[in-house]
Design a protein around this motif. Structure first.
Motif, PDB file in Angstrom:
ATOM      1  N   GLY A  88     105.677 111.575  22.819  1.00 13.60           N
ATOM      2  CA  GLY A  88     106.632 111.385  23.901  1.00 13.60           C
ATOM      3  C   GLY A  88     106.524 112.472  24.956  1.00 13.60           C
ATOM      4  N   PRO A 135     108.176 114.792  29.586  1.00 12.44           N
ATOM      5  CA  PRO A 135     108.498 113.601  28.788  1.00 12.44           C
ATOM      6  C   PRO A 135     107.734 112.373  29.274  1.00 12.44           C
ATOM      7  N   CYS A 136     107.275 111.596  28.327  1.00 11.61           N
ATOM      8  CA  CYS A 136     106.580 110.342  28.608  1.00 11.61           C
ATOM      9  C   CYS A 136     107.318 109.263  27.830  1.00 11.61           C
ATOM     10  N   HIS A 137     107.667 108.207  28.499  1.00 17.51           N
ATOM     11  CA  HIS A 137     108.523 107.211  27.862  1.00 17.51           C
ATOM     12  C   HIS A 137     107.756 106.083  27.204  1.00 17.51           C
ATOM     13  N   ALA A 138     106.480 106.305  26.927  1.00 17.05           N
ATOM     14  CA  ALA A 138     105.719 105.320  26.148  1.00 17.05           C
ATOM     15  C   ALA A 138     106.112 105.475  24.688  1.00 17.05           C
ATOM     16  N   THR A 139     106.307 104.392  24.000  1.00 17.32           N
ATOM     17  CA  THR A 139     106.620 104.418  22.581  1.00 17.32           C
ATOM     18  C   THR A 139     105.648 103.503  21.856  1.00 17.32           C
ATOM     19  N   THR A 142     105.843 100.072  23.287  1.00 18.94           N
ATOM     20  CA  THR A 142     105.336  99.812  24.633  1.00 18.94           C
ATOM     21  C   THR A 142     103.992  99.098  24.516  1.00 18.94           C
ATOM     22  N   HIS A 148      99.740 103.628  28.862  1.00 15.62           N
ATOM     23  CA  HIS A 148     100.946 104.039  29.590  1.00 15.62           C
ATOM     24  C   HIS A 148     101.026 105.565  29.667  1.00 15.62           C
ATOM     25  N   SER A 152     100.868 107.871  33.018  1.00 14.74           N
ATOM     26  CA  SER A 152     101.954 108.816  33.300  1.00 14.74           C
ATOM     27  C   SER A 152     101.403 110.197  33.603  1.00 14.74           C
TER      28      SER A 152
END
Length: 197
Positions: A88, A135-139, A142, A148, A152
């Motif tokens: 993340g 922070p990277c909002h790929a999970t 995703t 992603h 980012s």
């Protein structure tokens, strides 16, 4: 993220013979808080950072002595094919600033950035750069989270260069563009003033 002991590359003697192999298997999986505690409070890392900063060849000293992490995720071995989970976070490096004071000021400015909202910022091993974990909002849910995350990283690099860079900056000064690999290593350095959310 994964924590690796030094060295990041094989150490060779004067004759070119390998005397110590590169560390490619992590010692541990660590949290952001654990990384922060090592950066701000480890006497061992303080001594290593001083040794690196006093070296004639900063690049060789970093790769020989400093531990490193893979901010983007956890790896069974260092390499893109061995990613076991995303953290993340992703790193942004700003290099070759003129002074440690300039690095410290940029560290504070980046930490306050309302768009990036870094989780951690610290002065780099050489003392004239900044490392920020964004922070990277790929999970794992995703679609194509690795893609992603890489996108980012690219976006954040362009953003930092546009907002904090200068058009007349000499070559090499500014955002390090080599950080787009998810397995990208980030050397740790002692910084008692590191900032963490």
């Amino acid at each position: 993220m994964s924590f690796f002991d030094a060295p990041i590359a094989p150490l060779k003697d004067a004759g070119g013979k390998t005397v110590r192999h590169a560390t490619i298997v992590p010692r541990a999986t660590v949290t952001l808080e654990q990384v922060y505690r090592v950066i701000t409070g480890s006497e061992w890392l303080r001594q290593l950072t001083a040794q690196v900063r006093a070296a004639d060849d900063l690049r060789t000293a970093k790769s020989s002595f400093l531990p490193y992490v893979t901010p983007c995720g956890v790896f069974s071995r260092r390499g893109g094919d061995h990613l076991t989970g995303l953290s993340g976070l992703f790193p942004i490096d700003v290099d070759h600033l003129d002074t440690e004071r300039e690095a410290r000021e940029l560290c504070r400015r980046l930490f306050k950035d309302p768009v990036l909202h870094p989780a951690l910022c610290f002065v780099s091993p050489g003392g004239r750069g900044v490392k920020a974990f964004i922070p990277c909002h790929a999970t794992d849910r995703t679609p194509d989270p690795a893609f992603h995350a890489v996108e980012s990283i690219r976006w954040a690099m362009h953003y930092v260069q546009a907002v904090y860079g200068t058009a007349d900056a000499p070559a090499g000064k500014g955002v390090d563009p080599s950080g787009k690999d998810l397995a990208r290593a980030c050397f740790l350095s002692h910084d008692p003033e590191a900032l963490m959310r």
